[in-house]
Scaffold this active site. Structure first.
Site, PDB file in Angstrom:
ATOM      1  N   LYS A  26       0.831  -1.199   0.000  1.00 44.43           N
ATOM      2  CA  LYS A  26       0.000   0.000   0.000  1.00 44.43           C
ATOM      3  C   LYS A  26       0.866   1.250   0.000  1.00 44.43           C
ATOM      4  O   LYS A  26       0.674   2.158  -0.815  1.00 44.43           O
ATOM      5  CB  LYS A  26      -0.898  -0.038   1.250  1.00 44.43           C
ATOM      6  N   ARG A  96      -3.252   3.192   8.656  1.00 44.94           N
ATOM      7  CA  ARG A  96      -3.558   2.038   7.816  1.00 44.94           C
ATOM      8  C   ARG A  96      -2.420   1.028   7.866  1.00 44.94           C
ATOM      9  O   ARG A  96      -1.263   1.392   7.709  1.00 44.94           O
ATOM     10  CB  ARG A  96      -3.757   2.494   6.365  1.00 44.94           C
ATOM     11  N   GLY A 105      -6.976 -10.139   7.889  1.00 44.49           N
ATOM     12  CA  GLY A 105      -6.581 -10.803   9.122  1.00 44.49           C
ATOM     13  C   GLY A 105      -5.757  -9.867   9.976  1.00 44.49           C
ATOM     14  O   GLY A 105      -5.538 -10.095  11.151  1.00 44.49           O
ATOM     15  N   MET A 107      -4.823  -5.577  11.084  1.00 47.62           N
ATOM     16  CA  MET A 107      -5.631  -4.506  11.661  1.00 47.62           C
ATOM     17  C   MET A 107      -6.495  -3.798  10.629  1.00 47.62           C
ATOM     18  O   MET A 107      -6.079  -3.584   9.504  1.00 47.62           O
ATOM     19  CB  MET A 107      -4.723  -3.471  12.318  1.00 47.62           C
ATOM     20  N   ARG A 352      -3.652  -1.399  -6.563  1.00 46.84           N
ATOM     21  CA  ARG A 352      -2.895  -2.660  -6.587  1.00 46.84           C
ATOM     22  C   ARG A 352      -3.383  -3.476  -7.783  1.00 46.84           C
ATOM     23  O   ARG A 352      -4.457  -3.202  -8.314  1.00 46.84           O
ATOM     24  CB  ARG A 352      -3.110  -3.453  -5.300  1.00 46.84           C
ATOM     25  N   HIS A 468     -10.251 -45.057  -7.449  1.00 46.61           N
ATOM     26  CA  HIS A 468     -10.211 -45.426  -8.865  1.00 46.61           C
ATOM     27  C   HIS A 468     -11.028 -44.445  -9.692  1.00 46.61           C
ATOM     28  O   HIS A 468     -10.566 -43.923 -10.708  1.00 46.61           O
ATOM     29  CB  HIS A 468     -10.751 -46.855  -9.039  1.00 46.61           C
ATOM     30  N   SER A 771      10.900 -43.608 -20.877  1.00 47.88           N
ATOM     31  CA  SER A 771       9.774 -42.785 -20.459  1.00 47.88           C
ATOM     32  C   SER A 771       9.597 -43.015 -18.966  1.00 47.88           C
ATOM     33  O   SER A 771       9.425 -44.152 -18.526  1.00 47.88           O
ATOM     34  CB  SER A 771       8.521 -43.193 -21.238  1.00 47.88           C
ATOM     35  N   CYS A 838       5.711 -39.850 -18.424  1.00 50.30           N
ATOM     36  CA  CYS A 838       4.318 -40.138 -18.773  1.00 50.30           C
ATOM     37  C   CYS A 838       3.445 -40.382 -17.549  1.00 50.30           C
ATOM     38  O   CYS A 838       2.325 -40.841 -17.672  1.00 50.30           O
ATOM     39  CB  CYS A 838       4.241 -41.309 -19.743  1.00 50.30           C
ATOM     40  N   TYR A 858      10.284 -34.489 -23.606  1.00 43.37           N
ATOM     41  CA  TYR A 858       8.842 -34.204 -23.605  1.00 43.37           C
ATOM     42  C   TYR A 858       8.206 -34.623 -22.291  1.00 43.37           C
ATOM     43  O   TYR A 858       8.778 -35.403 -21.515  1.00 43.37           O
ATOM     44  CB  TYR A 858       8.139 -34.914 -24.766  1.00 43.37           C
TER      45      TYR A 858
HETATM   46  P1  ADP Z   1      -7.752  -2.165   3.605  1.00 42.97           P
HETATM   47  O1  ADP Z   1      -6.331  -2.571   3.523  1.00 42.97           O
HETATM   48  O2  ADP Z   1      -8.578  -3.006   4.467  1.00 42.97           O
HETATM   49  O3  ADP Z   1      -8.340  -1.935   2.259  1.00 42.97           O
HETATM   50  P2  ADP Z   1      -7.338   0.670   3.827  1.00 42.97           P
HETATM   51  O4  ADP Z   1      -6.175   1.132   4.593  1.00 42.97           O
HETATM   52  O5  ADP Z   1      -7.227   0.672   2.356  1.00 42.97           O
HETATM   53  O6  ADP Z   1      -7.774  -0.745   4.366  1.00 42.97           O
HETATM   54  O7  ADP Z   1      -8.550   1.579   4.253  1.00 42.97           O
HETATM   55  C1  ADP Z   1      -9.869   1.236   3.925  1.00 42.97           C
HETATM   56  C2  ADP Z   1     -10.605   2.426   3.400  1.00 42.97           C
HETATM   57  O8  ADP Z   1     -10.546   3.508   4.291  1.00 42.97           O
HETATM   58  C3  ADP Z   1     -10.058   2.980   2.125  1.00 42.97           C
HETATM   59  O9  ADP Z   1     -10.523   2.281   1.018  1.00 42.97           O
HETATM   60  C4  ADP Z   1     -10.622   4.371   2.132  1.00 42.97           C
HETATM   61  O10 ADP Z   1     -11.948   4.375   1.643  1.00 42.97           O
HETATM   62  C5  ADP Z   1     -10.629   4.716   3.579  1.00 42.97           C
HETATM   63  N1  ADP Z   1      -9.468   5.541   3.875  1.00 42.97           N
HETATM   64  C6  ADP Z   1      -8.237   5.187   4.257  1.00 42.97           C
HETATM   65  N2  ADP Z   1      -7.441   6.259   4.405  1.00 42.97           N
HETATM   66  C7  ADP Z   1      -8.196   7.328   4.103  1.00 42.97           C
HETATM   67  C8  ADP Z   1      -7.941   8.726   4.047  1.00 42.97           C
HETATM   68  N3  ADP Z   1      -6.745   9.225   4.320  1.00 42.97           N
HETATM   69  N4  ADP Z   1      -8.945   9.527   3.690  1.00 42.97           N
HETATM   70  C9  ADP Z   1     -10.154   9.022   3.397  1.00 42.97           C
HETATM   71  N5  ADP Z   1     -10.452   7.735   3.424  1.00 42.97           N
HETATM   72  C10 ADP Z   1      -9.490   6.883   3.773  1.00 42.97           C
HETATM   73 MG    MG Z   2      -7.807  -0.682   0.954  1.00 43.81          MG
END
Ligand code: ADP
Ligand code: MG
Ligand code: MG
Length: 888
Positions: A26, A96, A105, A107, A352, A468, A771, A838, A858
């Protein structure tokens, strides 16, 4: 001083896309987009090295981190002209998580961080929208309490529901600023009750708590499980992104959404996605309100009454379309984008490479080559060979209704419908008149092969993934659901009970061998598409690969399928399958049960014309492509009569006494048939069998001009092969004499016993080709009977003793070592020795790569896996070429 923090989006951007190991996916892509000049809210990334340090040093931060975060935060403040914790127009941030690869899984994101009882008033003031300010505040308290303080989020949702009930309103949008303000106060009480501490008011305390929560989320059980399942190293660690907030929840000219630059399920080159007006963060995926289409075309296709973004906010939509082009051109792949519109202005928050179906992956890769974005070799590298499986078999129409009556194992992929039949013979008869049938058995045995072939699909109530039924169906490319334990099958009375319903031979069912489902009635299927993009990709793969790809096939239908899938010959024609047909099994049994050579020769004479016809037909279909024919191999017990009735039938045909015959059959029972009287041992004891087969092969070759490769199975000792080769050569000479044409041919052997692999030099003196029969070689190298391996292989894999099922993926360390030794010693003795494989492994991508690496000529696999092997062979060649380029 070590650098722990990288800025993006403001006055300077320090990172770039290639730095995902350090900045997480990210963070690296946010930096890259900022470099491209795209509208990224400014922020900074705390590196994965901080996470590593954090765990190495008793959950303490490295020296210098605090100063660097302060400096980066100041830069963000300067860039947006707001102060974090400021009493007027405050800066709010999101925190984030972001590992090297996207990892559910971990935060969840905290949004609107920096709000407290004072800054919320300032936000209300600066935005002129109290309701927005307090909605943002309560969101923050909710998210922060959940992810940083571990308070159950359900407690907050409950409060919201109670308040809405009290007010008699339905939607969150019906709550006003005072409602949100009251709720926020209540939320904070809950936090105090649950955690025993007041909610942190100080923005900097909030920030460090959130950063710490991201670090700790790397080691939650959820995250660890995910890593284990996806082979992600523990050592990678996560980065933390702190970013200035932009607001999608500030009114009607605001929105939040997700967009794919192309359709991720079909691959169509059209923007695809959803948005929500006046919403924040993941409201779109949370399902609180119905999301709206991005494009007008999509809104129309869905029959949506809500306006598409294209209509509702045309300016921002136009920017989104520009961004789509820009990102695709730059990243050279389909992108999955997260965006927010604040007061009509578009901001991008993430990009991504998007996840996609196999169908979409193929279409996108081909389209990207066509528009000059990527080279053909790159398209070849982008498709996972295994994913082609989904494209090679009929699939159920996703829109069709499914009346599932039972579930079993997804034993062999593809979907098939047909009338129920309970015996192999009934299947064959029905198929002969062009009827589609599903063969339903408790379990199958070699005698059912002709019926399995004739059926569209096979359903068994017993047996696992290596039963089988499962193994044979996969080899034939028939759909199969095995081990559907809840299905009761009474073969005698021809009744099947499933899902509380009774089915007879008048009923039709559908099975989905990819999902393991059994459904009542006929369900529409979609046929695979072998032309267009698929054909183009395969042509590029063929261009790149060195390994040849052949198919294992014995029937005309399989041979034709093999050619349609691009096989360059037959690598294994198993002659025994040809003897199970109703009209042949009798003569076969007669031969096996004969007392002496004369009796055997009499029975073999009946088989000769049939066998010759088989080969003539096969040679004609293959039109000069190489065909390797394996002489009779399986333990004889597979052919023995099982019932009194069958024994009587054989006795009558052979004109011998039934009692005597039964006694002889008993004598042929073996304690361990897999290691018993089979393979070339049959040819040593009863040379007339191979003589008949060789004659059939050479007569057919003389007729068609084919140049067959005659293959002797289960050789352990060089002189076995010499002895049998003499019989074959003598027969060829006789046929030349009789027909006046000398058939071209070669003689070779399977390498499927460890001794043969070790003594390859000696064996190569009589063999023109090897083979590798890696199924038997795996059985004999491990001393594991494949048919009995189900009881313990699972425990071996779960316990980490074996990485995977060695019958599916070649055990490169052990069995592979034998293959390598045999290839080296064989070629040492005979440099032009032709080498192939084979076993089932011939269609397994990892095994194909191994075969490429050790220089085999092959691989041969079941017809339906031929495209997979072609692609895997191409990828192996391209990877090897890439490594060579790097070295020079
Ligand atoms: P995930 O990895 O679960 O996708 P993100 O870090 O991408 O989590 O955050 C999820 C959502 O939170 C983003 O898609 C966006 O809509 C919102 N978000 C994150 N950062 C910001 C920000 N700086 N301003 C506005 N919305 C945000
Ligand atoms: Mg996201
Ligand atoms: Mg998420």
């Amino acid at each position: 001083m070590a650098r722990w923090v990288y800025a993006f989006g403001g006055a300077a951007t320090d990172g770039r896309a290639e730095m995902s190991a350090l900045l997480g996916g990210k963070g690296a892509n946010l930096a890259e987009m900022a470099r491209l000049g795209l509208p990224v809210p400014p922020g900074f990334t705390v590196t994965t090295e901080v996470c590593t340090h954090f765990y190495a040093d008793g959950e303490r931060y490295p020296e210098g981190l605090e100063e660097q975060v302060e400096a980066a935060l100041a830069a963000v403040e300067a860039a947006v002209g707001r102060r974090f914790g400021g009493e007027a127009d405050p800066l709010l941030v999101s925190v984030r998580s972001g590992a090297r690869v996207s990892m559910p899984g971990m935060m969840d994101t905290v949004l609107n961080l920096g709000l407290n009882d004072r800054t919320v008033e300032a936000l209300a003031e600066s935005s002129g929208d109290r309701s927005f300010a307090f909605d943002s505040y309560r969101r923050f308290v909710q998210m922060f309490a959940d992810v940083a303080l571990g308070v159950d989020r359900g407690l907050f949702e409950e409060e919201i529901e109670i308040l809405k009930d009290d007010k008699g309103v339905e939607a969150d949008a019906d709550l006003d600023a005072d409602d949100w303000s009251g709720l926020t106060a209540r939320f904070k009480e809950i936090v105090r009750d649950e955690t025993g501490a007041p909610f942190p008011e100080e923005p900097r305390a909030q920030l460090w708590a959130a950063i710490g929560a991201v670090m700790r989320s790397w080691r939650t059980p959820r995250a660890r499980t995910y890593r284990r399942l996806h082979d992600i190293p523990e050592a990678w660690g996560t980065a933390v992104n702190v970013q200035a907030m932009v607001f999608g929840n500030m009114g009607g000219d605001c929105a939040t959404g997700v967009a794919f630059t192309r359709n991720p399920s079909t691959g169509e080159n059209a923007l695809y996605g959803e948005y929500l007006a006046n919403a924040q963060g993941e409201d779109v995926v949370a399902g609180i309100r119905t999301p709206q289409s991005l494009t007008a075309a999509d809104a129309e296709a869905r029959g949506s009454r809500l306006p598409a973004m294209e209509r509702a906010m045309p300016e921002a939509f136009a920017r989104l379309m520009e961004m789509r082009d820009r990102l695709e051109r730059h990243f050279r792949d389909m992108q999955d984008i997260e965006f927010t519109v604040e007061a009509g202005r578009l901001w991008v928050l993430q990009t991504r490479s998007g996840k996609r179906t196999a169908q979409a992956a193929l279409r996108i890769a081909v389209d990207l080559v066509e528009d000059g974005t990527i080279a053909p070799e790159e398209a070849v590298m982008r498709i996972e060979p295994q994913a082609l499986e989904q494209l090679l078999h009929p699939t159920l129409d996703p829109d069709a209704e499914r009346d599932v009556v039972a579930r079993g194992l997804p034993a062999s992929p593809g979907a098939a419908s047909g009338r129920i039949v309970f015996t192999a013979d009934a299947a064959e008869q029905a198929a002969a008149s062009g009827e589609a049938v599903i063969l339903v058995r408790n379990e199958t045995s070699p005698e059912d092969i002709h019926g399995m072939h004739a059926a569209r699909g096979i359903l068994t109530s017993r047996g696992g993934m290596t039963s089988h039924a499962a193994v044979v169906a996969r080899g034939m490319g028939r759909a199969c659901v095995s081990g559907a334990g809840a299905v009761r099958i009474d073969t005698e009375s021809e009744v099947m009970l499933a899902g509380g319903r009774t089915f007879t031979t008048d009923d039709r069912i559908t099975i989905d061998g990819s999902a393991g489902e059994v459904m009542a009635g006929e369900i529409a299927t979609i046929q695979p598409e072998m032309t267009g993009g698929f054909a183009r990709l395969m042509a590029w793969a063929d261009e790149a690969r060195r390994l040849r790809v052949r198919a294992n096939a014995e029937t005309p239908r399989d041979a034709e399928a093999a050619r349609a899938f691009g096989a360059e010959g037959i690598g294994l024609c198993r002659t025994e399958h040809m003897f199970f047909d109703t009209d042949r099994i009798l003569a076969m049994r007669e031969m096996i049960l004969a007392d002496d050579e004369a009796g055997r020769r009499a029975a073999l004479a009946k088989l000769l014309p049939m066998q010759r016809r088989d080969f003539t037909e096969l040679f004609r279909i293959m039109e000069g492509l190489p065909v390797t024919i394996r002489l009779l191999d399986p333990p004889l017990h597979e052919f023995l009569p099982r019932t009194e009735e069958e024994t009587a039938e054989v006795a009558a045909a052979a004109g011998v006494d039934a009692v005597k015959l039964r006694r002889r059959a008993l004598r042929l029972e073996e304690a361990n048939p897999m290691l018993g009287h089979r393979g070339c041992r049959l040819g040593i004891t009863w040379p007339e069998i191979y003589e008949m087969q060789a004659r059939a092969i050479f007569e057919a070759a003389a007729e068609t001009g084919a140049r067959p490769e005659v293959m002797v199975p289960l050789v352990a000792v060089g002189s076995e092969l010499e002895r049998i080769k003499a019989v074959i050569d003598r027969t060829a000479a006789a046929v030349t004499e009789e027909t006046g044409t000398a058939p071209g041919y070669s003689v070779g052997t399977m390498i499927e016993l460890p001794r043969a692999a070790l003594r390859a030099a000696e064996i190569a003196s009589a063999a023109e080709f090897f083979s590798f029969g890696t199924n038997d070689l795996t059985q004999t190298a491990f001393g594991i009977s494949r048919d009995d391996s189900g009881a313990f292989l699972g425990a071996y894999r779960d316990g980490g003793i074996l990485p995977n099922d060695p019958f599916e993926t070649l055990d490169i360390e052990g069995v592979g070592e034998l293959v390598r030794i045999a290839a080296e010693r064989g070629r040492g003795a005979r440099p032009d020795l032709k080498l192939g494989i084979c076993g089932e492994h011939g269609g397994d991508p990892a095994s194909v790569a191994f075969c490429h690496g050790i220089g085999l000529d092959y691989v041969s696999c079941s017809p339906y896996r031929v495209p997979i092997a072609r692609l895997a062979a191409a990828q192996a060649a391209l990877v090897a070429r890439g490594q060579e380029d790097k070295e020079t």
